[in-house]
Scaffold this active site. Structure first.
Site: not given
Length: 215
Positions: A135, A137
């Site tokens: 991930d 982000r």
């Protein structure tokens, strides 16, 4: 101490706002531009957010396939609609729409990851095989966007503990976590199970969590 040039408050500029009628309510749409990338991020607001209790909030990362093309491979589009419905029902809240497609790897790479998933990889394995984090982000942009509306605490619609942790580190209080469990289906069953098993997503309702002794 963070260098002022890279502090979260200086990561984006607020640009302008307009009304945005939707099937559920007439929201106000606010545009922001990220300094380092030129990406355009959005906030949708309803009601007075600067006073009173912590508003209902959703931090939603862009998912073109789910939000626009109705893909059933994920729960993103259903989460977006459900969040807007809940804000409309309450008459007050905010949704931040961050341009972080494919958990931050971009649209084309997300399609490459889908191809790897069709060959047997799960979502985490596919990202790693492509050389990315599971991930990628970054939620620092959330701080200046919430500051624009005077928001210091939220009731966050999420199943993702990483978002809760990120807001805490930014000094934004998560007064309540509101589960957002929608659209589990035969196409996204493995995707949702991987979220829970490998990324720690909380895939039970608040009631189920209490019964299981997790609350």
């Amino acid at each position: 101490m963070q260098d002022n040039a890279t502090a979260p408050s200086n990561l984006v500029d607020y640009v302008t706002s307009c009304s945005l009628p939707t099937p559920w309510a007439q929201f106000t749409l606010h545009a922001f531009v990220e300094h380092s990338t030129g990406k355009e991020h959005l906030a949708m607001t309803l009601g007075d957010l600067s006073t009173g209790d912590a508003p209902l909030a959703r931090i939603h990362s862009e998912c073109l396939t789910g939000d626009v093309m109705f893909s059933q491979r994920c729960d993103c589009g259903a989460q977006l609609e459900s969040a807007l419905r809940r804000i409309a029902d309450e008459g007050r809240g905010i949704l931040l729409y961050l341009r972080q497609e494919g958990r931050g790897i971009g649209l084309v790479n997300k399609i490459r990851a889908y191809r790897l998933q069709e060959a047997g990889a799960d979502t985490v394995e596919a990202n790693l095989q492509l050389g990315f984090h599971a991930d990628a982000r970054n939620y620092e942009l959330v701080l200046p966007m919430l500051e624009q509306f005077g928001i210091e605490a939220v009731r966050l619609m999420t199943n993702n503990p990483r978002k809760i942790d990120a807001l805490g580190k930014l000094g934004i209080k998560v007064a309540e976590r509101v589960p957002l469990l929608v659209n589990r289906n035969v196409y996204n069953e493995n995707y949702l199970n991987t979220k829970q098993a490998k990324l720690g997503h909380m895939m039970t309702s608040a009631t189920e969590a209490v019964l299981d002794g997790e609350a």
